[in-house]
Design an enzyme around this catalytic site. Structure first.
Site, PDB file in Angstrom:
ATOM      1  N   ASP A   1      -9.293   3.052   1.213  1.00 21.92           N
ATOM      2  CA  ASP A   1      -8.211   3.544   2.076  1.00 21.92           C
ATOM      3  C   ASP A   1      -8.812   4.150   3.341  1.00 21.92           C
ATOM      4  O   ASP A   1      -9.492   5.172   3.273  1.00 21.92           O
ATOM      5  CB  ASP A   1      -7.384   4.583   1.338  1.00 21.92           C
ATOM      6  CG  ASP A   1      -6.141   5.019   2.105  1.00 21.92           C
ATOM      7  OD1 ASP A   1      -5.928   4.545   3.242  1.00 21.92           O
ATOM      8  OD2 ASP A   1      -5.381   5.830   1.555  1.00 21.92           O
TER       9      ASP A   1
ATOM     10  N   CYS B   1       0.862  -1.179   0.000  1.00 19.32           N
ATOM     11  CA  CYS B   1       0.000   0.000   0.000  1.00 19.32           C
ATOM     12  C   CYS B   1       0.899   1.230   0.000  1.00 19.32           C
ATOM     13  O   CYS B   1       2.046   1.161  -0.429  1.00 19.32           O
ATOM     14  CB  CYS B   1      -0.987  -0.016   1.163  1.00 19.32           C
ATOM     15  SG  CYS B   1      -0.269   0.200   2.800  1.00 19.32           S
TER      16      CYS B   1
ATOM     17  N   THR C   1       1.062   1.308   6.894  1.00 21.26           N
ATOM     18  CA  THR C   1       0.577   1.431   8.275  1.00 21.26           C
ATOM     19  C   THR C   1      -0.899   1.071   8.418  1.00 21.26           C
ATOM     20  O   THR C   1      -1.378   0.946   9.538  1.00 21.26           O
ATOM     21  CB  THR C   1       0.785   2.863   8.822  1.00 21.26           C
ATOM     22  OG1 THR C   1       0.070   3.783   8.007  1.00 21.26           O
ATOM     23  CG2 THR C   1       2.257   3.227   8.899  1.00 21.26           C
TER      24      THR C   1
ATOM     25  N   GLY D   1       1.724   3.805   2.783  1.00 20.64           N
ATOM     26  CA  GLY D   1       2.628   4.030   3.909  1.00 20.64           C
ATOM     27  C   GLY D   1       2.931   2.812   4.747  1.00 20.64           C
ATOM     28  O   GLY D   1       3.691   2.904   5.715  1.00 20.64           O
TER      29      GLY D   1
ATOM     30  N   ARG E   1      -3.661  -0.536   5.352  1.00 16.56           N
ATOM     31  CA  ARG E   1      -4.200  -1.660   4.575  1.00 16.56           C
ATOM     32  C   ARG E   1      -3.257  -2.839   4.467  1.00 16.56           C
ATOM     33  O   ARG E   1      -3.655  -3.986   4.747  1.00 16.56           O
ATOM     34  CB  ARG E   1      -4.586  -1.199   3.165  1.00 16.56           C
ATOM     35  CG  ARG E   1      -5.802  -0.304   3.148  1.00 16.56           C
ATOM     36  CD  ARG E   1      -6.046   0.293   1.795  1.00 16.56           C
ATOM     37  NE  ARG E   1      -5.013   1.307   1.537  1.00 16.56           N
ATOM     38  CZ  ARG E   1      -4.957   2.046   0.449  1.00 16.56           C
ATOM     39  NH1 ARG E   1      -5.854   1.876  -0.516  1.00 16.56           N
ATOM     40  NH2 ARG E   1      -4.020   2.953   0.287  1.00 16.56           N
TER      41      ARG E   1
END
Length: 147
Positions: A118, A8, A12, A10, A14
């Site tokens: 997201d 994904c 952090t 970042g 997904r």
């Protein structure tokens, strides 16, 4: 051995949730990692992502990983959360074309909306919805990988 890499932005939200969901299945012959196309190394999962995993009895001590050549070479299957992530990989690592798909594209070859929602910046309820979406997709992914 099947080596799944979820990607994904970042790393952090997904992709760590997807990693934790697949890892929780404890399927012999499948290893799983996650990374982000714009991830900063060493960050934990977002608080809401941690919360939804805990509420679903999944433990995952996540530390964010930037996507690099190392992760690309490790993976036998790369599943991105969006078309944009896939495009970023294709642009930087063109030799990974044959093993890179959006998660939805791999499961549903003819689907038009290939992006996983997201939750970043959203409420706990939005994270819960994304978790449910990922859980359903990963159950279908497992069936598809076993073919």
């Amino acid at each position: 051995m099947i080596k799944v890499l979820f990607v994904c932005t970042g790393n952090t939200c997904r992709s760590p949730m997807a990693e934790a969901i697949l890892r929780s299945k404890n399927i012999p012959g499948i290893e799983v990692k996650s990374a982000g196309v714009f991830a900063a190394a060493g960050q934990g999962a977002s608080p809401y992502a941690k919360d939804v995993l805990t509420k679903n009895s999944m433990t995952h001590n996540h530390i964010s990983t930037p996507l690099t050549e190392r992760e690309i070479n490790w993976a036998t299957h790369i599943f991105t959360m969006t078309e944009y992530h896939k495009w970023m990989i294709m642009d930087s690592y063109p030799r990974a074309l044959d093993k890179t798909f959006t998660l939805k594209e791999f499961i549903f070859a003819d689907i038009k909306d290939r992006d996983v929602s997201d939750p970043f910046g959203g409420s706990q309820n939005i994270y819960n919805e994304t978790f449910r979406e990922l859980s359903d997709l990963i159950d279908q992914l497992i069936d598809k990988l076993r073919l």
